[in-house]
Structure formats: C-alpha cells, structure tokens
Design an enzyme around this catalytic site. Structure first.
Site, PDB file in Angstrom:
ATOM      1  N   LYS A  52      -8.464 -60.072  -5.921  1.00  0.00           N
ATOM      2  CA  LYS A  52      -9.598 -59.896  -6.842  1.00  0.00           C
ATOM      3  C   LYS A  52     -10.746 -60.825  -6.440  1.00  0.00           C
ATOM      4  O   LYS A  52     -11.909 -60.428  -6.430  1.00  0.00           O
ATOM      5  CB  LYS A  52      -9.174 -60.215  -8.280  1.00  0.00           C
ATOM      6  CG  LYS A  52      -8.285 -59.201  -8.939  1.00  0.00           C
ATOM      7  CD  LYS A  52      -7.922 -59.711 -10.341  1.00  0.00           C
ATOM      8  CE  LYS A  52      -6.874 -58.900 -11.010  1.00  0.00           C
ATOM      9  NZ  LYS A  52      -6.534 -59.445 -12.351  1.00  0.00           N
ATOM     10  N   ALA A  68      -8.230 -64.702 -11.338  1.00  0.00           N
ATOM     11  CA  ALA A  68      -6.907 -64.947 -11.906  1.00  0.00           C
ATOM     12  C   ALA A  68      -6.201 -63.643 -12.211  1.00  0.00           C
ATOM     13  O   ALA A  68      -6.823 -62.581 -12.313  1.00  0.00           O
ATOM     14  CB  ALA A  68      -7.045 -65.773 -13.181  1.00  0.00           C
ATOM     15  N   ASP A  69      -4.906 -63.758 -12.365  1.00  0.00           N
ATOM     16  CA  ASP A  69      -4.102 -62.632 -12.807  1.00  0.00           C
ATOM     17  C   ASP A  69      -2.986 -63.187 -13.676  1.00  0.00           C
ATOM     18  O   ASP A  69      -2.491 -64.296 -13.430  1.00  0.00           O
ATOM     19  CB  ASP A  69      -3.510 -61.871 -11.616  1.00  0.00           C
ATOM     20  CG  ASP A  69      -2.992 -60.507 -12.030  1.00  0.00           C
ATOM     21  OD1 ASP A  69      -3.822 -59.687 -12.462  1.00  0.00           O
ATOM     22  OD2 ASP A  69      -1.777 -60.281 -11.947  1.00  0.00           O
ATOM     23  N   THR A  70      -2.619 -62.456 -14.704  1.00  0.00           N
ATOM     24  CA  THR A  70      -1.560 -62.884 -15.614  1.00  0.00           C
ATOM     25  C   THR A  70      -0.540 -61.764 -15.744  1.00  0.00           C
ATOM     26  O   THR A  70      -0.912 -60.596 -15.885  1.00  0.00           O
ATOM     27  CB  THR A  70      -2.135 -63.234 -17.001  1.00  0.00           C
ATOM     28  OG1 THR A  70      -3.068 -64.297 -16.850  1.00  0.00           O
ATOM     29  CG2 THR A  70      -1.031 -63.665 -17.963  1.00  0.00           C
ATOM     30  N   ALA A 105      -1.653 -66.803 -12.262  1.00  0.00           N
ATOM     31  CA  ALA A 105      -2.036 -67.325 -10.953  1.00  0.00           C
ATOM     32  C   ALA A 105      -3.551 -67.274 -10.865  1.00  0.00           C
ATOM     33  O   ALA A 105      -4.181 -66.381 -11.422  1.00  0.00           O
ATOM     34  CB  ALA A 105      -1.420 -66.481  -9.846  1.00  0.00           C
TER      35      ALA A 105
END
Length: 188
Positions: A52, A68-70, A105
């Site tokens: 991303k 970020a990614d969750t 992350a």
C-alpha cells in the site's frame, strides 16, 4: 509532506495525536490486497502494508508515506471486513465470549524505500452479547468497514477487555511504536 496511505478515520486520528501540529494528508492506496498471499498471517499483514505504501510512494517522491494494515485472527482464521450485515452478525457471534488476536503492521517509506517496518499485536476479549445486541450494533453499519466486524472504540455496543497490547494497535496503528520510529527517523 507526510502522507497517510489510508482513508481510515481511526488511523488518521492516531496519526494526528502523534504528529500534534505537524500537517499530513491522507491518500487511499489502490493496491489490491488480494493480489498477494502468505501462509504466515503476520507476514501477510506486513506485505500488504508495504505494498500500500509503495503504491503511494511511487507517485509522491520526496514525501514520507506511512501505510498500515490490520488483520483479526480467530482460531487460526483471518477475519477480514464482512461481506454484508449477515457476515458481520455471524463473525460477532463467533468472537463474543472469546479472545482473539489483532495484528497491525505498518511501514514508513520515502522514495520507494522502506525506512521502517513493524508488526504489532494485541489480544482482545469480547464479552458475551445477545443476538439483539449484535443485531443493533450491525444496524449502525459501523462493523461493515472493519476487520473482524467491530471497532474497539464502539464501546456503546462492544464490551471488551484488552488482554495485551495497546488499544491503538486494535484500532489500526500502534501509537507507541510509530511514535518511537518517527522520532528515530527524525521525522518528529
């Protein structure tokens, strides 16, 4: 310029708290998260965050990009955003009265180079809910854009207890870790 590669109001709020008066903009990435796979769910989360960020960085040279990614994991399964209200209801029915893990992350990128990357985790217990309570929460539409079908900040509907980790990790961006990394990079 600092760019948050996300349209998440929760990530935006957390970054505002970290940066205080420093300005930033938000730009959503067009990266297709389904284009990558990894059996290790933590690594997958990090790969998605990096991709991303790289997607935004390639057209914003000299800018700092934070992405970020969750992901929510329960019984070894990744629980993404629900497909619809029925999916959200069923997910909440499964999660209630149980603990599960949340992985967030993030990475900091400049000129298509990853300067910092980090994986943070938290464990959350969601208290038992009646079917009516779950239905009322789903009707608010709030669960429909969230991994795991809930927002920890929706405490009018979701009663939970953080077993370990920080609330901001559950909300989508670790405030403590990101603050530390931005200071180390002399961005703040």
């Amino acid at each position: 310029m600092i760019i948050l590669a996300s349209q998440s109001p929760r990530r935006k709020e957390i970054l505002q708290e970290i940066l205080k008066d420093k300005e930033f903009i938000t730009i959503a990435s067009n990266f297709d998260e389904r284009s990558i796979d990894d059996d290790n769910l933590k690594t997958l989360c990090l790969k998605e965050a990096i991709n991303k960020g790289l997607d935004i960085s390639k057209s914003h040279q000299n800018d700092i990009v934070i992405s970020a990614d969750t992901m929510v994991y329960f019984e070894g399964e990744k629980l993404g955003k629900p497909k619809d209200e029925a999916d959200a209801f069923n997910t909440l029915k499964r999660l209630q009265n149980n603990t599960h893990e949340i992985v967030t992350a993030y990475c900091i990128i400049k000129d298509n180079q990853v300067l910092k990357e980090r994986i943070t985790t938290a464990t959350l217990f969601i208290e038992k809910m009646s079917d009516d309570e779950i239905k009322k929460y789903v009707e608010t539409k709030s669960p429909l854009d969230k991994a795991g079908s809930y927002g920890v900040q929706d405490d009018k509907y979701i009663h939970s207890k953080i077993i370990n980790g920080e609330k901001s990790t559950i909300m989508g961006l670790s405030k403590c870790a990101l603050t530390e990394d931005l200071k180390e990079l002399k961005i703040i």
